[in-house]
Write a protein that holds these residues in place. Structure first.
Motif, PDB file in Angstrom:
ATOM      1  N   TYR A  70       0.854  -1.191   0.000  1.00 28.03           N
ATOM      2  CA  TYR A  70       0.000   0.000   0.000  1.00 28.03           C
ATOM      3  C   TYR A  70       0.896   1.250   0.000  1.00 28.03           C
ATOM      4  O   TYR A  70       1.118   1.865   1.041  1.00 28.03           O
ATOM      5  CB  TYR A  70      -0.912   0.009   1.224  1.00 28.03           C
ATOM      6  CG  TYR A  70      -1.764  -1.227   1.325  1.00 28.03           C
ATOM      7  CD1 TYR A  70      -2.933  -1.360   0.575  1.00 28.03           C
ATOM      8  CD2 TYR A  70      -1.398  -2.277   2.171  1.00 28.03           C
ATOM      9  CE1 TYR A  70      -3.712  -2.504   0.661  1.00 28.03           C
ATOM     10  CE2 TYR A  70      -2.180  -3.424   2.262  1.00 28.03           C
ATOM     11  CZ  TYR A  70      -3.326  -3.534   1.506  1.00 28.03           C
ATOM     12  OH  TYR A  70      -4.097  -4.653   1.591  1.00 28.03           O
ATOM     13  N   PRO A  71       1.434   1.634  -1.163  1.00 25.60           N
ATOM     14  CA  PRO A  71       2.420   2.715  -1.234  1.00 25.60           C
ATOM     15  C   PRO A  71       1.971   4.038  -0.615  1.00 25.60           C
ATOM     16  O   PRO A  71       2.791   4.789  -0.101  1.00 25.60           O
ATOM     17  CB  PRO A  71       2.671   2.875  -2.736  1.00 25.60           C
ATOM     18  CG  PRO A  71       2.288   1.563  -3.326  1.00 25.60           C
ATOM     19  CD  PRO A  71       1.186   1.034  -2.468  1.00 25.60           C
ATOM     20  N   MET A  72       0.694   4.330  -0.645  1.00 24.48           N
ATOM     21  CA  MET A  72       0.228   5.593  -0.060  1.00 24.48           C
ATOM     22  C   MET A  72       0.490   5.659   1.446  1.00 24.48           C
ATOM     23  O   MET A  72       0.587   6.747   2.010  1.00 24.48           O
ATOM     24  CB  MET A  72      -1.261   5.804  -0.345  1.00 24.48           C
ATOM     25  CG  MET A  72      -1.541   6.198  -1.782  1.00 24.48           C
ATOM     26  SD  MET A  72      -0.671   7.699  -2.316  1.00 24.48           S
ATOM     27  CE  MET A  72      -1.417   8.917  -1.261  1.00 24.48           C
ATOM     28  N   ALA A  73       0.623   4.503   2.077  1.00 23.78           N
ATOM     29  CA  ALA A  73       0.919   4.503   3.516  1.00 23.78           C
ATOM     30  C   ALA A  73       2.276   5.134   3.790  1.00 23.78           C
ATOM     31  O   ALA A  73       2.493   5.706   4.851  1.00 23.78           O
ATOM     32  CB  ALA A  73       0.878   3.079   4.071  1.00 23.78           C
ATOM     33  N   GLY A  74       3.178   5.063   2.829  1.00 21.47           N
ATOM     34  CA  GLY A  74       4.497   5.663   2.982  1.00 21.47           C
ATOM     35  C   GLY A  74       4.529   7.149   2.678  1.00 21.47           C
ATOM     36  O   GLY A  74       5.540   7.808   2.907  1.00 21.47           O
ATOM     37  N   ALA A  75       3.427   7.685   2.174  1.00 20.38           N
ATOM     38  CA  ALA A  75       3.380   9.097   1.809  1.00 20.38           C
ATOM     39  C   ALA A  75       3.250  10.011   3.023  1.00 20.38           C
ATOM     40  O   ALA A  75       3.379  11.223   2.904  1.00 20.38           O
ATOM     41  CB  ALA A  75       2.211   9.346   0.852  1.00 20.38           C
ATOM     42  N   TYR A  76       3.020   9.452   4.182  1.00 18.54           N
ATOM     43  CA  TYR A  76       2.781  10.260   5.373  1.00 18.54           C
ATOM     44  C   TYR A  76       4.049  10.533   6.163  1.00 18.54           C
ATOM     45  O   TYR A  76       3.994  11.146   7.215  1.00 18.54           O
ATOM     46  CB  TYR A  76       1.734   9.588   6.263  1.00 18.54           C
ATOM     47  CG  TYR A  76       0.386   9.544   5.583  1.00 18.54           C
ATOM     48  CD1 TYR A  76      -0.426  10.665   5.559  1.00 18.54           C
ATOM     49  CD2 TYR A  76      -0.046   8.397   4.934  1.00 18.54           C
ATOM     50  CE1 TYR A  76      -1.651  10.647   4.916  1.00 18.54           C
ATOM     51  CE2 TYR A  76      -1.266   8.365   4.291  1.00 18.54           C
ATOM     52  CZ  TYR A  76      -2.061   9.493   4.288  1.00 18.54           C
ATOM     53  OH  TYR A  76      -3.269   9.471   3.652  1.00 18.54           O
ATOM     54  N   GLY A  77       5.172  10.059   5.707  1.00 15.36           N
ATOM     55  CA  GLY A  77       6.429  10.346   6.385  1.00 15.36           C
ATOM     56  C   GLY A  77       6.983   9.137   7.111  1.00 15.36           C
ATOM     57  O   GLY A  77       6.542   8.004   6.936  1.00 15.36           O
ATOM     58  N   PHE A  78       7.949   9.404   7.951  1.00 13.46           N
ATOM     59  CA  PHE A  78       8.695   8.381   8.681  1.00 13.46           C
ATOM     60  C   PHE A  78       7.832   7.758   9.779  1.00 13.46           C
ATOM     61  O   PHE A  78       7.116   8.466  10.479  1.00 13.46           O
ATOM     62  CB  PHE A  78       9.944   9.023   9.287  1.00 13.46           C
ATOM     63  CG  PHE A  78      10.740   8.105  10.157  1.00 13.46           C
ATOM     64  CD1 PHE A  78      11.536   7.127   9.596  1.00 13.46           C
ATOM     65  CD2 PHE A  78      10.692   8.210  11.532  1.00 13.46           C
ATOM     66  CE1 PHE A  78      12.275   6.267  10.392  1.00 13.46           C
ATOM     67  CE2 PHE A  78      11.424   7.365  12.334  1.00 13.46           C
ATOM     68  CZ  PHE A  78      12.213   6.393  11.765  1.00 13.46           C
ATOM     69  N   PHE A  79       7.905   6.458   9.905  1.00  7.86           N
ATOM     70  CA  PHE A  79       7.237   5.755  10.997  1.00  7.86           C
ATOM     71  C   PHE A  79       8.290   5.368  12.020  1.00  7.86           C
ATOM     72  O   PHE A  79       9.369   4.895  11.665  1.00  7.86           O
ATOM     73  CB  PHE A  79       6.543   4.481  10.508  1.00  7.86           C
ATOM     74  CG  PHE A  79       5.346   4.743   9.650  1.00  7.86           C
ATOM     75  CD1 PHE A  79       4.116   4.983  10.231  1.00  7.86           C
ATOM     76  CD2 PHE A  79       5.441   4.763   8.280  1.00  7.86           C
ATOM     77  CE1 PHE A  79       3.006   5.225   9.459  1.00  7.86           C
ATOM     78  CE2 PHE A  79       4.344   5.005   7.482  1.00  7.86           C
ATOM     79  CZ  PHE A  79       3.119   5.235   8.072  1.00  7.86           C
ATOM     80  N   GLY A  80       7.982   5.543  13.280  1.00  5.42           N
ATOM     81  CA  GLY A  80       8.912   5.149  14.325  1.00  5.42           C
ATOM     82  C   GLY A  80       8.250   5.251  15.685  1.00  5.42           C
ATOM     83  O   GLY A  80       7.108   5.700  15.808  1.00  5.42           O
ATOM     84  N   LEU A  81       8.965   4.830  16.691  1.00  7.74           N
ATOM     85  CA  LEU A  81       8.475   4.908  18.066  1.00  7.74           C
ATOM     86  C   LEU A  81       9.157   6.082  18.755  1.00  7.74           C
ATOM     87  O   LEU A  81      10.377   6.223  18.677  1.00  7.74           O
ATOM     88  CB  LEU A  81       8.791   3.618  18.823  1.00  7.74           C
ATOM     89  CG  LEU A  81       8.158   2.343  18.265  1.00  7.74           C
ATOM     90  CD1 LEU A  81       8.646   1.133  19.039  1.00  7.74           C
ATOM     91  CD2 LEU A  81       6.646   2.430  18.321  1.00  7.74           C
TER      92      LEU A  81
END
Length: 97
Positions: A70-81
């Protein structure tokens, strides 16, 4: 499996709290098993334990696979804790009362 083994090893040293945990007491957690029957501990994002690092690596691989699907999920920026992660284990018939 490694994270749960680490969890139970830490339980032996008293690092695991039993019952509902709240911070109503300020910086000292309050535990109430009359409200919730559980075992809980938390991990800081930078925890150096091998089990936590392996868990984060698996989480990152899962997230990468999701973004590939789901490439659009990566459009929101960096994921992290950026805050502690709470690990909860419930015994049979445990949980909120």
């Amino acid at each position: 499996d490694d994270l749960l083994a680490h969890f139970y090893e830490r339980k032996k040293s008293g690092a695991v709290l039993e019952g509902q945990v709240s911070m109503k007491g300020g910086m000292v957690p309050i535990v109430n098993k009359d409200v919730k029957d559980s075992l809980e501990m938390s991990f800081a994002p930078g925890d150096t334990s091998l089990a936590w690092r392996k868990y984060l690596k698996a989480l990152q691989a899962t997230m990468q696979a999701y973004v590939e699907e789901y490439p659009m999920a990566g459009a929101y920026g960096f994921f992290g804790l950026n805050s502690r992660t709470n690990l909860q284990v419930y015994p049979p018939s445990g949980g909120y009362k």
